[in-house]
Design an enzyme around this catalytic site. Structure first.
Site, mmCIF file in Angstrom:
data_model
loop_
_atom_site.group_PDB
_atom_site.id
_atom_site.type_symbol
_atom_site.label_atom_id
_atom_site.label_comp_id
_atom_site.label_asym_id
_atom_site.label_seq_id
_atom_site.Cartn_x
_atom_site.Cartn_y
_atom_site.Cartn_z
ATOM 1 N N CYS A 304 -6.166 92.113 4.739
ATOM 2 C CA CYS A 304 -7.239 92.626 3.881
ATOM 3 C C CYS A 304 -7.561 91.799 2.626
ATOM 4 O O CYS A 304 -8.735 91.726 2.266
ATOM 5 C CB CYS A 304 -7.027 94.098 3.542
ATOM 6 S SG CYS A 304 -5.581 94.436 2.523
ATOM 7 N N ARG A 334 4.427 85.209 8.429
ATOM 8 C CA ARG A 334 5.405 85.493 7.375
ATOM 9 C C ARG A 334 6.708 84.788 7.697
ATOM 10 O O ARG A 334 7.130 84.752 8.846
ATOM 11 C CB ARG A 334 5.678 87.005 7.282
ATOM 12 C CG ARG A 334 4.462 87.758 6.827
ATOM 13 C CD ARG A 334 4.773 89.224 6.621
ATOM 14 N NE ARG A 334 3.532 89.932 6.351
ATOM 15 C CZ ARG A 334 3.439 91.216 6.095
ATOM 16 N NH1 ARG A 334 4.533 91.956 6.069
ATOM 17 N NH2 ARG A 334 2.269 91.776 5.857
ATOM 18 N N GLU A 336 10.055 85.328 7.934
ATOM 19 C CA GLU A 336 10.900 86.516 7.966
ATOM 20 C C GLU A 336 12.368 86.130 7.835
ATOM 21 O O GLU A 336 12.759 85.018 8.157
ATOM 22 C CB GLU A 336 10.684 87.284 9.272
ATOM 23 C CG GLU A 336 9.309 87.957 9.375
ATOM 24 C CD GLU A 336 9.192 89.200 8.486
ATOM 25 O OE1 GLU A 336 10.183 89.608 7.861
ATOM 26 O OE2 GLU A 336 8.063 89.745 8.430
ATOM 27 N N ARG A 345 10.092 91.432 15.159
ATOM 28 C CA ARG A 345 9.978 90.792 13.839
ATOM 29 C C ARG A 345 9.765 89.316 14.068
ATOM 30 O O ARG A 345 10.664 88.594 14.456
ATOM 31 C CB ARG A 345 11.234 91.051 12.992
ATOM 32 C CG ARG A 345 11.122 90.474 11.578
ATOM 33 C CD ARG A 345 12.229 90.948 10.668
ATOM 34 N NE ARG A 345 12.227 92.393 10.523
ATOM 35 C CZ ARG A 345 11.396 93.066 9.709
ATOM 36 N NH1 ARG A 345 10.537 92.424 8.957
ATOM 37 N NH2 ARG A 345 11.450 94.371 9.655
ATOM 38 N N GLU A 353 -6.607 94.917 11.398
ATOM 39 C CA GLU A 353 -6.514 95.600 10.111
ATOM 40 C C GLU A 353 -7.813 96.321 9.818
ATOM 41 O O GLU A 353 -8.900 95.755 9.918
ATOM 42 C CB GLU A 353 -6.161 94.659 8.956
ATOM 43 C CG GLU A 353 -6.156 95.430 7.629
ATOM 44 C CD GLU A 353 -5.073 95.066 6.647
ATOM 45 O OE1 GLU A 353 -4.083 94.434 7.041
ATOM 46 O OE2 GLU A 353 -5.230 95.422 5.473
ATOM 47 N N ASP A 414 4.186 105.072 6.487
ATOM 48 C CA ASP A 414 4.670 104.209 7.572
ATOM 49 C C ASP A 414 4.774 105.018 8.851
ATOM 50 O O ASP A 414 5.157 106.184 8.822
ATOM 51 C CB ASP A 414 6.063 103.664 7.228
ATOM 52 C CG ASP A 414 5.997 102.355 6.457
ATOM 53 O OD1 ASP A 414 4.873 101.871 6.192
ATOM 54 O OD2 ASP A 414 7.073 101.823 6.108
ATOM 55 N N GLU A 430 9.142 100.185 11.997
ATOM 56 C CA GLU A 430 7.795 100.447 11.454
ATOM 57 C C GLU A 430 6.797 99.739 12.370
ATOM 58 O O GLU A 430 6.841 98.526 12.499
ATOM 59 C CB GLU A 430 7.705 99.891 10.032
ATOM 60 C CG GLU A 430 6.294 99.910 9.465
ATOM 61 C CD GLU A 430 6.189 99.159 8.136
ATOM 62 O OE1 GLU A 430 7.199 99.051 7.416
ATOM 63 O OE2 GLU A 430 5.081 98.682 7.838
ATOM 64 N N ASN A 433 1.081 100.934 9.497
ATOM 65 C CA ASN A 433 1.048 101.677 8.239
ATOM 66 C C ASN A 433 -0.380 102.087 7.906
ATOM 67 O O ASN A 433 -1.345 101.543 8.449
ATOM 68 C CB ASN A 433 1.626 100.825 7.102
ATOM 69 C CG ASN A 433 0.693 99.719 6.712
ATOM 70 O OD1 ASN A 433 0.138 99.029 7.559
ATOM 71 N ND2 ASN A 433 0.476 99.550 5.427
ATOM 72 N N CYS A 459 -6.268 100.761 3.569
ATOM 73 C CA CYS A 459 -6.168 99.821 4.671
ATOM 74 C C CYS A 459 -5.055 100.255 5.618
ATOM 75 O O CYS A 459 -4.176 101.029 5.239
ATOM 76 C CB CYS A 459 -5.939 98.395 4.171
ATOM 77 S SG CYS A 459 -4.350 98.112 3.386
ATOM 78 N N ARG A 466 4.387 95.130 17.383
ATOM 79 C CA ARG A 466 5.198 96.312 17.098
ATOM 80 C C ARG A 466 4.867 97.464 18.050
ATOM 81 O O ARG A 466 5.754 98.161 18.518
ATOM 82 C CB ARG A 466 4.993 96.748 15.640
ATOM 83 C CG ARG A 466 5.441 95.706 14.608
ATOM 84 C CD ARG A 466 6.930 95.751 14.392
ATOM 85 N NE ARG A 466 7.411 94.698 13.512
ATOM 86 C CZ ARG A 466 7.670 94.857 12.203
ATOM 87 N NH1 ARG A 466 7.448 96.027 11.622
ATOM 88 N NH2 ARG A 466 8.135 93.864 11.486
HETATM 89 P P1 ATP Z 1 8.630 95.572 7.754
HETATM 90 O O1 ATP Z 1 8.999 96.714 6.846
HETATM 91 O O2 ATP Z 1 8.986 95.823 9.177
HETATM 92 O O3 ATP Z 1 9.061 94.233 7.253
HETATM 93 P P2 ATP Z 1 6.158 95.399 6.397
HETATM 94 O O4 ATP Z 1 6.233 96.709 5.673
HETATM 95 O O5 ATP Z 1 6.574 94.179 5.690
HETATM 96 O O6 ATP Z 1 7.011 95.520 7.765
HETATM 97 P P3 ATP Z 1 3.313 95.455 6.243
HETATM 98 O O7 ATP Z 1 3.171 94.490 5.152
HETATM 99 O O8 ATP Z 1 3.201 96.906 5.931
HETATM 100 O O9 ATP Z 1 4.703 95.180 7.001
HETATM 101 O O10 ATP Z 1 2.287 95.034 7.391
HETATM 102 C C1 ATP Z 1 1.578 95.990 8.168
HETATM 103 C C2 ATP Z 1 2.011 95.975 9.605
HETATM 104 O O11 ATP Z 1 2.075 94.647 10.104
HETATM 105 C C3 ATP Z 1 3.398 96.528 9.865
HETATM 106 O O12 ATP Z 1 3.394 97.939 9.886
HETATM 107 C C4 ATP Z 1 3.714 95.926 11.206
HETATM 108 O O13 ATP Z 1 3.040 96.643 12.235
HETATM 109 C C5 ATP Z 1 3.080 94.556 11.119
HETATM 110 N N1 ATP Z 1 4.069 93.527 10.746
HETATM 111 C C6 ATP Z 1 4.505 93.203 9.515
HETATM 112 N N2 ATP Z 1 5.416 92.217 9.550
HETATM 113 C C7 ATP Z 1 5.558 91.892 10.861
HETATM 114 C C8 ATP Z 1 6.342 90.925 11.562
HETATM 115 N N3 ATP Z 1 7.148 90.086 10.913
HETATM 116 N N4 ATP Z 1 6.250 90.872 12.914
HETATM 117 C C9 ATP Z 1 5.413 91.700 13.567
HETATM 118 N N5 ATP Z 1 4.643 92.620 12.977
HETATM 119 C C10 ATP Z 1 4.702 92.727 11.628
HETATM 120 ZN ZN ZN Z 2 -4.198 95.785 3.827
HETATM 121 MG MG MG Z 3 7.919 98.068 5.676
HETATM 122 MG MG MG Z 4 4.770 98.236 5.667
HETATM 123 MG MG MG Z 5 8.212 92.963 5.914
#
Ligand code: ATP
Ligand code: ZN
Ligand code: MG
Ligand code: MG
Ligand code: MG
Length: 500
Positions: A304, A334, A336, A345, A353, A414, A430, A433, A459, A466
């Site tokens: 977003c 990301r 990770e 992950r 989005e 979440d 998760e 969200n 958003c 996931r």
């Molecule tokens: P997590 O808590 O698992 O690290 P996040 O809270 O960092 O996730 P958000 O920033 O809320 O993730 O991103 C929105 C959505 O994007 C998440 O709910 C998930 O579906 C997806 N997402 C985020 N990070 C990842 C990742 N590393 N791999 C796959 N999907 C992801």
């Molecule tokens: Zn957003």
């Molecule tokens: Mg999270």
């Molecule tokens: Mg999240």
């Molecule tokens: Mg994360």
């Protein structure tokens, strides 16, 4: 909380000729200019003042209101007016000889390297910050930002680095699962996907790709079309300026992938790199470091923020509200930590989005409709065991500002599901969200409404990896055992490449 400033106002001539005027200003200031805007008795105070042949020196103290750096600017203005008019003496500049902030604290700071802070000392339940600031920094509110930063650090320390505020909102009924494998391992065995060359990256074969598209189409048919969301394409290289406005610039650094442009696209400039490769068959990474420019931003982290460039600085007509849009035009990236063995992950992932923007009522109503549609999808179409939980507002966590929303409207829900292969006590995943971000983005990007009413936004990030991870972990890899809607949409198993 106490601010202390010993400042020296440099004069263009000996200020003694204006002593009477100076005395008058100093005598009245605490009741007038240094009190303006503060609750009664809480303005800045003059502890002492004196004259030298080249300066007016003053010691100021304050609390939260009319902080010493504002107070000294107000004094400077008043003194400059009085001395200029009658005595033709100017004030050239201002030195902060001593500037300290004392903040009540339960413990010392772990990291004391803060810009413009000379020292941090913890003593008797107080942190004493000694600042090294000039006139420009005082004018630009640097002392205020230092204080906010230190307060955030203390709050974050108390809150715990990782812990998220978490409240269960809803949970589906318990059930038995007929499958308990790790679907990634299983998919690898079946040849559905392969590891990409990069960290946390996968090459999806026809089967998982089809499943992604099935989920995507369910979102289109069940949410985006009936609720009237329009598709847009948001940029996927995100410049610093966007992250400054969105707030991500405060904390995104350990998790983002950086983007650097070449210093020039002149092939001659790159000839030595090309030659090196041709001779050694190694990419000369060290040589590249000198030839690429500074990072201009990063790869898409959340979809977003760059969408806001479309609305930035605009006033939106009432009849355009609420704005409902979505993006599915590219990957998110990301860096990770740990646990990136499976598809749940990853460093490169695929999301839809949704972004909505309107008045507070419109945003709250839009969010409710969306939550109802998700409920239908996960219960009736995907037949999942899952739950909804109220967590720390995502932007607070991502910006490194831990905290819990004061009201229960702005913040993040979440959606989480158990992965049976992790066992009954295993961590839930998760899988998406839904956030109501309040005025954060419209304020950050200066977006206004025709009516003048404050704009809000929300958003929701639908993570296709996931959804797939959760769906397959609970239902297994045999389409015959999948819920009817998914089975029907998936159709015949795509032809798989046979490797000999
Ligand atoms: P997590 O808590 O698992 O690290 P996040 O809270 O960092 O996730 P958000 O920033 O809320 O993730 O991103 C929105 C959505 O994007 C998440 O709910 C998930 O579906 C997806 N997402 C985020 N990070 C990842 C990742 N590393 N791999 C796959 N999907 C992801
Ligand atoms: Zn957003
Ligand atoms: Mg999270
Ligand atoms: Mg999240
Ligand atoms: Mg994360």
């Amino acid at each position: 909380m106490e601010f202390y400033l010993k400042a020296s106002l440099k004069t263009s001539a000996d200020p003694v000729v204006g002593k009477e005027d100076i005395e008058k200003i100093m005598a009245e200031a605490e009741k007038t200019i240094l009190a303006k805007g503060a609750p009664a008795g809480e303005g800045a105070k003059i502890k002492s003042w004196s004259l030298s042949d080249k300066s007016i020196d003053v010691e100021l103290m304050s609390g939260r209101y009319v902080r010493v750096h504002d107070a000294v600017m107000r004094l400077k203005k008043a003194l400059a007016e009085a001395l200029g008019k009658t005595h033709k003496i100017g004030i050239r500049g201002l030195d902060a000889e001593v500037f300290t902030i004392s903040v009540p604290a339960e413990h010392d700071l772990k990291n004391k390297k803060i810009p413009y802070v000379k020292s941090v000392d913890f003593n008797d339940g107080n942190l004493l910050l000694t600042l090294d600031v000039g006139e420009a920094e005082m004018r630009n509110q640097v002392p205020d930002r230092i204080l906010t930063l230190v307060e955030d650090k203390m709050e974050q320390g108390d809150y715990g680095a990782k812990a998220e505020h978490w409240n269960l909102l809803w949970e589906s009924e318990d059930r038995d699962f007929h499958y308990s494998e790790d679907p990634t391992e299983d998919m690898l065995k079946q040849g559905w996907l392969k590891r990409g060359a990069g960290r946390g990256q996968w090459i999806h074969g026809p089967v998982t790709t089809r499943l992604f598209r099935v989920f995507e189409q369910i979102v289109v048919d069940e949410i985006l079309a009936p609720l009237g969301y329009d598709e847009m394409i948001f940029p996927k290289m995100v410049m610093w300026d966007i992250w400054k406005h969105s707030g991500h610039a405060k904390g995104i650094y350990p998790e983002m992938y950086y983007v650097c442009p070449p210093k020039t696209r002149d092939p001659e400039y790159w000839e030595d790199v090309m030659d090196y490769y041709k001779v050694t068959h190694e990419v000369p990474v060290e040589m590249l470091k000198d030839k690429i420019g500074d990072p201009i931003g990063g790869m898409c982290y959340a979809q977003c923020p760059p969408s806001w460039g479309f609305f930035q600085g605009e006033t939106i007509a009432n009849d355009s509200l609420p704005i409902l849009i979505f993006d599915r035009s590219g990957t998110s990236h990301r860096y990770e930590s740990g646990g990136i063995h499976g598809i749940e992950r990853v460093d490169e992932f695929h999301r839809i989005e949704l972004v909505w923007l309107g008045t507070k009522e419109q945003v709250v109503e839009t969010t409710k409709l969306l939550q109802d549609r998700y409920m239908h999808i996960f219960n009736d179409l995907l037949d999942l065991k899952w739950r909804k939980a109220w967590v720390t507002p995502w932007f607070m966590a991502q910006e490194g500002i831990a905290g819990v929303a004061a009201d229960e409207v702005t913040g993040t829900t979440d959606y989480e599901a158990p992965l049976p292969y992790r066992g009954a006590e295993g961590e839930w995943l998760e899988f998406q969200n839904v956030s109501i971000n309040g005025e954060k983005y419209p304020n950050g990007f200066n977006v206004k409404s025709q009516s003048g009413e404050k704009l809000w936004s929300g958003c929701s990030g639908v993570g296709l990896e996931r959804w797939t991870a959760v769906f397959l972990a609970q239902h297994g890899l045999d389409p015959e055992k999948w819920p009817p809607e998914v089975k029907k949409r998936f159709g015949k198993m795509p032809k798989q490449v046979k490797f000999l």
